[in-house]
Design a protein around this motif. Sequence first.
Motif: not given
Length: 109
Positions: A55-56, A50
């Motif tokens: 978050s992603t 990430s």
Amino acid sequence: MLATSADGIAKSSDGGRTFAPGKQPMIAFLSWATPAALYGIDDTGGLSRSTDGGSTWAKAGSVPGGQTQALTAVDDQHILAATQTGVYESRDSSRTFTKRFAVEAGDGH
């Protein structure tokens, strides 16, 4: 702050007092070397990265050697992972791994 859980990665924005429910991917170990280099590895050696604080996530590769035992990201390119068969090192963001230490199966004595 991030924590691994049975539901995935749980995130806290208040220093660990509370955590949002975990979300995918399922990660066994996390190592956060720099803001742009958060690595996570599942128990089968699947490595994810990430660049935005968790978050992603993007699949980054796989560590050879079976079940993962530990993970350390030294910086955004340099990663060490311990598995059932040894310690593996990558210096190219997990594109390739070199076995640095072999673990031999004992006979229990």
